[in-house]
Enzyme design. Structure first.
Site, short mmCIF file in Angstrom:
data_model
loop_
_atom_site.label_atom_id
_atom_site.label_comp_id
_atom_site.label_asym_id
_atom_site.label_seq_id
_atom_site.Cartn_x
_atom_site.Cartn_y
_atom_site.Cartn_z
N CYS A 37 0.86 -1.05 0.10
CA CYS A 37 -0.17 -0.03 0.05
C CYS A 37 0.94 1.22 0.11
O CYS A 37 0.26 2.18 -0.08
CB CYS A 37 -0.75 -0.01 1.00
SG CYS A 37 0.30 -0.02 2.78
N CYS A 107 -0.55 -5.27 7.43
CA CYS A 107 -0.31 -3.98 8.35
C CYS A 107 0.33 -4.44 9.61
O CYS A 107 1.35 -3.71 10.14
CB CYS A 107 -1.50 -3.16 8.68
SG CYS A 107 -2.84 -2.97 7.35
#
Ligand code: FES
Ligand SMILES: [Zn+2]
Lengths: 139, 230
Positions: A37, A107
């Site tokens: 990302c 993440c």
């Protein structure tokens, strides 16, 4: 996407945001990115040279809520642990604690990478060899 | 991973029973609409996977197929055909949206070939150093810090002109880097389209790394643009 309560809590009240003196020999800095990302995270630790206990941990994350929560949680978890102990933290522990959905697993991987990078930096500065034991016990 | 159906396997047309290539939206023999093929987006347009596309041609084909699939044309058709016209239209729209946009097209083709891209990435090959542009991280992080400072100053009403200038300079630099990545990507397209298996595999690897790099850059350019309002 709906974030879990714990993510929201860390997001609204992130623990240990900040910076430690990068040039200090007691400080290890890990700067990592998520190619998924494009988010970036910096995690720093200050290690007591006598006891090898992580006495302070700070982070700064430019990224999504889950990345902020993961790094906030990571700093909470590693504080008070020895360096070797902190290496045992896995991204899956973070996923569980924060109830992250599959698309947000990366993440938590980012936070694990950041811990390892910070510890690696500290070891390099202090001439501590990467112990194979720490690596294997973490897997 | 997406599945690439072997387009050599023929399927019998539901209407005329003549075998046809599974990728087609209409039977080449009797012209009747077919159920949505389970093949890749390229074959919806009768193309084999490739990266350099003739975009005007793609658009033309999209409009032509859209017209042929239009639900009005199936007002008096059977229930199946009505359903298929909707489903085929949805597929055609997805395919067109993905293929016309260069980055989406590249990511799609790489996924077809087994690469883990974007949020589907499980992180298992991130130890591969070619995936982590370390040189870039420092800069990206630094610039994010400056952006944050800038936003903070804005809220207190005293934006620092030096900071503003340095951000503008950084934006020009990162715009340039983004152009470079896009240029490099195009070179890899060429290699992939024309190469044999070995060339393709190496182009795929390079493209995955370029796209990783691109994500950092485009995030940053987006944030700087937002903050500076330029
Ligand atoms: S979406 Fe990438 S770090 Fe969370
Ligand atoms: Zn037919």
């Amino acid at each position: 996407m709906a974030y879990s309560d714990k993510v929201v809590d860390h997001y609204n009240n992130p623990r240990n945001v900040g910076t430690l003196d990068k040039s200090s020999t007691e400080v290890g800095t890990g700067l990592v990115g998520a190619p998924e990302c494009g988010d970036v995270m910096r995690l720093q630790i200050r290690v007591n040279p006598e006891t090898q206990v992580i006495e302070e941990a700070k982070f700064k994350t430019f990224g999504c809520g889950s990345a902020i929560a993961s790094s906030s949680l990571a700093t909470e978890w590693i504080k008070g642990r020895t360096v070797e102990d902190a290496m045992a933290i896995k991204n899956t522990d973070i996923v569980k604690e924060l109830s992250l959905p599959p698309v947000k697993i990366h993440c938590s991987v980012l936070a694990e990478d950041a811990i390892r990078a910070a510890i690696g930096d500290w070891k390099k500065k202090n001439g501590v060899a990467e112990t194979a034991a720490a690596e294997t016990s973490a897997h | 991973m997406l599945k690439v159906i072997d387009s050599a396997v023929p399927v019998a047309c539901w209407s005329c029973s003549v075998a046809h290539n599974d990728a087609t939206l209409f039977c080449p023999h009797c012209s009747k609409i077919q159920p949505p093929p389970g093949s890749d987006f390229f074959s919806v347009f009768g193309l084999t996977p490739r990266l350099n596309l003739d975009l005007p041609e793609l658009e033309h084909e999209f409009h032509r197929l859209s017209r042929r699939l239009h639900p009005d044309r199936f007002a008096r058709a059977g229930e199946n055909e009505k359903q298929w016209s909707l489903a085929d239209t949805a597929l055609l729209n997805d395919a067109y949206r993905t293929l016309k946009e260069p980055i989406h097209r590249t990511e799609y083709l790489l996924k077809l070939h087994g690469a883990e891209i974007g949020e589907e990435h499980s992180g298992k090959d991130r130890k591969d150093p070619s995936r982590v542009p370390a040189d870039l991280l420092e800069e990206v992080f630094e610039l994010n810090m400056q952006l944050e400072e800038m936003r903070l100053e804005r809220t207190t009403g005293e934006a620092d002109p030096v900071l503003q200038a340095s951000l503008e300079q950084a934006k020009r630099k990162f715009d340039g880097l983004l152009d470079e990545v896009d240029h490099d990507l195009r070179a890899q397209w060429q290699a992939w389209d024309e190469g044999d298996i070995a060339v393709r595999q190496s182009a795929q690897k390079t493209m995955v790394a370029l796209l990783d790099r691109r994500r950092y850059l485009s995030n940053l350019v987006r944030d700087v643009t937002e903050t500076l309002g330029v």
